[in-house]
Design a protein around this motif. Structure first.
Motif, PDB file in Angstrom:
ATOM      1  N   GLY A   3      -1.156   0.654  -3.411  1.00 56.54           N
ATOM      2  CA  GLY A   3      -1.835   1.746  -2.915  1.00 56.54           C
ATOM      3  C   GLY A   3      -1.619   2.927  -4.031  1.00 56.54           C
ATOM      4  O   GLY A   3      -2.566   3.833  -4.201  1.00 56.54           O
ATOM      5  N   PHE A   4      -0.522   2.905  -4.847  1.00 56.80           N
ATOM      6  CA  PHE A   4      -0.175   3.855  -5.847  1.00 56.80           C
ATOM      7  C   PHE A   4      -1.044   3.826  -7.070  1.00 56.80           C
ATOM      8  O   PHE A   4      -1.836   4.704  -7.646  1.00 56.80           O
ATOM      9  N   ALA A   5      -1.408   2.406  -7.223  1.00 55.85           N
ATOM     10  CA  ALA A   5      -2.432   2.100  -8.280  1.00 55.85           C
ATOM     11  C   ALA A   5      -3.668   2.639  -8.007  1.00 55.85           C
ATOM     12  O   ALA A   5      -4.391   2.830  -8.754  1.00 55.85           O
TER      13      ALA A   5
ATOM     14  N   VAL B 107      -4.221   2.015   3.275  1.00 54.13           N
ATOM     15  CA  VAL B 107      -3.527   3.080   4.348  1.00 54.13           C
ATOM     16  C   VAL B 107      -2.677   3.798   3.205  1.00 54.13           C
ATOM     17  O   VAL B 107      -2.809   4.929   3.265  1.00 54.13           O
ATOM     18  N   TRP B 108      -2.013   3.184   2.366  1.00 50.48           N
ATOM     19  CA  TRP B 108      -1.221   4.104   1.314  1.00 50.48           C
ATOM     20  C   TRP B 108      -1.880   4.900   0.684  1.00 50.48           C
ATOM     21  O   TRP B 108      -1.633   6.116   0.144  1.00 50.48           O
ATOM     22  N   ALA B 109      -3.183   4.119   0.085  1.00 47.62           N
ATOM     23  CA  ALA B 109      -3.977   4.952  -1.043  1.00 47.62           C
ATOM     24  C   ALA B 109      -4.467   6.276  -0.058  1.00 47.62           C
ATOM     25  O   ALA B 109      -4.756   7.467  -0.661  1.00 47.62           O
ATOM     26  N   ILE B 110      -4.835   6.021   1.001  1.00 46.28           N
ATOM     27  CA  ILE B 110      -5.407   7.239   1.955  1.00 46.28           C
ATOM     28  C   ILE B 110      -4.470   8.471   1.951  1.00 46.28           C
ATOM     29  O   ILE B 110      -4.716   9.307   1.674  1.00 46.28           O
ATOM     30  N   TRP B 111      -3.139   7.854   2.371  1.00 46.14           N
ATOM     31  CA  TRP B 111      -2.202   8.972   2.230  1.00 46.14           C
ATOM     32  C   TRP B 111      -1.952   9.914   1.090  1.00 46.14           C
ATOM     33  O   TRP B 111      -1.880  10.987   1.111  1.00 46.14           O
ATOM     34  N   LEU B 112      -1.777   9.012  -0.088  1.00 41.36           N
ATOM     35  CA  LEU B 112      -1.685   9.563  -1.257  1.00 41.36           C
ATOM     36  C   LEU B 112      -2.754  10.526  -1.767  1.00 41.36           C
ATOM     37  O   LEU B 112      -2.602  11.670  -2.050  1.00 41.36           O
ATOM     38  N   ILE B 113      -3.803  10.005  -1.526  1.00 39.69           N
ATOM     39  CA  ILE B 113      -4.949  10.786  -1.926  1.00 39.69           C
ATOM     40  C   ILE B 113      -5.146  11.988  -1.233  1.00 39.69           C
ATOM     41  O   ILE B 113      -5.832  13.091  -1.690  1.00 39.69           O
ATOM     42  N   GLY B 114      -5.028  11.801   0.256  1.00 33.54           N
ATOM     43  CA  GLY B 114      -5.452  12.902   1.137  1.00 33.54           C
ATOM     44  C   GLY B 114      -4.369  13.913   0.908  1.00 33.54           C
ATOM     45  O   GLY B 114      -4.642  15.161   0.815  1.00 33.54           O
ATOM     46  N   ILE B 115      -2.950  13.871   0.646  1.00 32.20           N
ATOM     47  CA  ILE B 115      -1.872  14.727   0.154  1.00 32.20           C
ATOM     48  C   ILE B 115      -2.366  15.434  -1.138  1.00 32.20           C
ATOM     49  O   ILE B 115      -2.558  16.737  -0.992  1.00 32.20           O
ATOM     50  N   PHE B 116      -3.008  14.592  -1.930  1.00 32.52           N
ATOM     51  CA  PHE B 116      -3.243  15.348  -3.403  1.00 32.52           C
ATOM     52  C   PHE B 116      -4.597  16.288  -3.382  1.00 32.52           C
ATOM     53  O   PHE B 116      -4.412  17.213  -3.775  1.00 32.52           O
TER      54      PHE B 116
END
Length: 541
Positions: free
Chosen positions: A63-65, A293-302
């Motif tokens: 997700g981070f990647a 799901v992790w990517a959505i959270w990280l990208i959404g926060i950004f």
């Protein structure tokens, strides 16, 4: 506010005349990421190691990647600048990019991981004829990756022109060449595993840096978003001044252009080959779903942070100063860093942006190399008869060729309007790739003819409409400035080319002979994509 503008201008002049600090920070970033790549490269023995990192990453790691791969320089520099200049309309880019991940999560991620092996073409050719489908999918993949690479290379030249005071074309060309050479080294040595770790580190740094700047901007405004917006309105050059808080500043004159762009952004992400390839670096379909799901959270926060950063740049730097800087609208984030923390924060944030470019081009390059080596060389030219290490050798050679093409192309587009490169990449992905992926996964009557018509038709329509649009002709911001007249009135072809891609896929399929495809394989694909049964066997044969 004029005092702030003067301070920022003085600081920029100081940095331009004394670039040693920025070069030192850049060198430190390069050294750290190279160390990571070399450490990660020790187990690159098979094609699965080189293309898919041995399927060894967990969902959160991937997700981070994914966020590191997706949050390119365009997201950090471009969206921040768009919000600083166009306010609400600029933030629509953030919304479009984020919503696109829901399409990827709900329709693509788990099914792709269950059905494919290394590339998008693995999914499309599972139940269709190998040769024509793999060739078409590889060509659309290479087209998307190439235009993305050109945009990132051009972004690198513009960023460094702001930082190091390199305003001549030769200096920017040298910078593009250095980025290209570093990219080649990263991918040759580290493969997907090294590239993935660089993207993970870069995602931490980018989101962390953006978070620090966001808190700093809010602290200056008493942690009141209302105070920040009032400051941005006071510094605005629009008429009326509060126009940056409402819709229409950029797209009010031609809402169809926004609709076309929005369709391409939302649908294009689920067809981006370098994003799809990330689903194969996890061991199971469940981890693929977790990673999205992790990517959505990280990208959404950004993207929420970009709202504060954009209006913060409008408030503390000012639209006029941003537009007058060497990097133009893309300089909003670095100039905000300079206004907040001086040359050191500017150097750090710019180095993060530079690392962002490096990570994204590495991901694009390995995707393009895998597509050529795995789809065209191994499965079309050699019909699957390649030695264990033969495919990886061809992939490594392809990396060098793609790197050279990216360097030459990046030098060629320096100083030009690069928006069309990103728009074309998304438009091609949404027009050619996504229809064939969805039809292959969900429609049993889909045929080889439908896939080939959809991919080639979507690719041709997107390119032709872009070439005929105002992006190339007739306006001050066109590639050929104030030359000729645009035949196609919209900047993005998505509103026509995407429905056309779906239509051609349907038409080619219904015009095919009823018994031309393998119905057993179609049924097997249904079971495998939905349950994962047999997926491990398919990915390890």
């Amino acid at each position: 506010m004029n005092d702030v503008f003067a301070a920022v201008k003085t600081a920029v002049d100081t940095v331009e005349n004394n670039p040693i600090l920025n070069i030192s920070i850049f060198a430190a970033f390069v050294a750290v990421t190279l160390f990571i790549v070399i450490r990660a490269s020790r187990n690159n023995k098979t094609a699965a190691d080189y293309y898919a990192a041995g399927r060894s990453f967990s969902g959160p790691q991937n997700g981070f990647a994914i966020s590191g791969d997706y949050l390119s320089a365009a997201s950090f520099l471009g969206i921040t600048g768009a919000i600083a200049i166009n306010g609400y309309d600029g933030f629509l880019y953030s919304i479009g990019f984020l919503v696109a991940w829901l399409v990827a999560l709900l329709l693509v991620a788990e099914l792709m991981r269950n059905t494919g092996k290394f590339t998008m073409a693995d999914v499309l050719s599972f139940r269709l004829k190998q040769g024509p489908v793999r060739m078409a999918a590889a060509l659309t993949t290479l087209a998307v990756c190439l235009f993305y690479l050109l945009a990132q290379m051009a972004g690198a030249g513009g960023l460094v022109s702001l930082l190091l005071g390199i305003n001549d074309r030769l200096g920017q060309s040298i910078v593009v060449a250095v980025v290209g050479l570093l990219m080649i080294v990263y991918v040759l040595v580290g493969g997907m595993k090294g590239t993935t770790w660089v993207q993970i580190v870069k995602a931490f740094l980018l989101i962390g840096g953006a978070l620090v700047m966001t808190v700093w901007v809010l602290a200056i405004n008493g942690f009141s978003l209302n105070t920040l917006l009032e400051s941005a309105v006071a510094a605005s050059v629009t008429d009326p001044k509060d126009a940056i808080l409402g819709p229409g500043l950029q797209y009010g004159k031609n809402p169809w252009d926004f609709i076309s762009l929005a369709i391409a952004l939302v649908l294009g992400t689920a067809g981006l080959p370098h994003v799809l390839m990330r689903f194969y670096t996890v061991p199971t379909a469940k981890e693929a779903r977790r990673s999205v799901v992790w990517a959505i959270w990280l990208i959404g926060i950004f993207y929420l942070l970009t709202l504060v950063l954009g209006y913060g740049a409008a408030s503390l730097v000012g639209p006029e100063t941003i537009l007058a800087s060497p990097g133009g609208v893309n300089s909003a984030a670095p100039l905000l860093a300079l206004a907040l923390g001086g040359p050191f924060l500017l150097g750090f944030i710019s180095a993060v942006a530079f690392a962002t470019i490096l990570a994204v081009v590495a991901g694009l390059t390995i995707t393009a190399a895998a597509s050529f080596a795995h789809d065209i060389y191994a499965n079309v030219i050699k019909k699957g008869n390649v030695p264990a290490d033969g495919e990886v050798k061809v992939a490594r050679r392809t990396v060098i060729i793609i790197g050279i093409l990216a360097i030459v192309g990046g030098i060629g587009v320096q100083g030009q309007n690069i928006a069309f490169l990103v728009a074309l990449a998304f438009a091609v992905a949404a027009s050619a790739n996504l229809p064939t992926i969805l039809y292959s996964l969900f429609w049993r009557r889909f045929t080889t003819r439908g896939a080939v018509w959809s991919m080639y038709g979507g690719l041709a329509a997107a390119i032709i409409l872009i070439l005929l649009s105002p992006v190339f002709w007739g306006t001050e911001t066109s590639v050929f400035k104030n030359t000729g007249v645009a035949i196609w009135p919209l900047n993005n072809p998505g509103i026509v080319s995407i429905p056309l891609g779906f239509f051609l896929g349907w038409l080619g399929s219904v015009l095919s002979h009823p018994g031309s495809e393998n119905k057993r394989r179609a049924a097997e694909m249904d079971v495998r994509s939905l349950t994962g049964y047999g997926a491990e066997k398919a990915t390890n044969h």
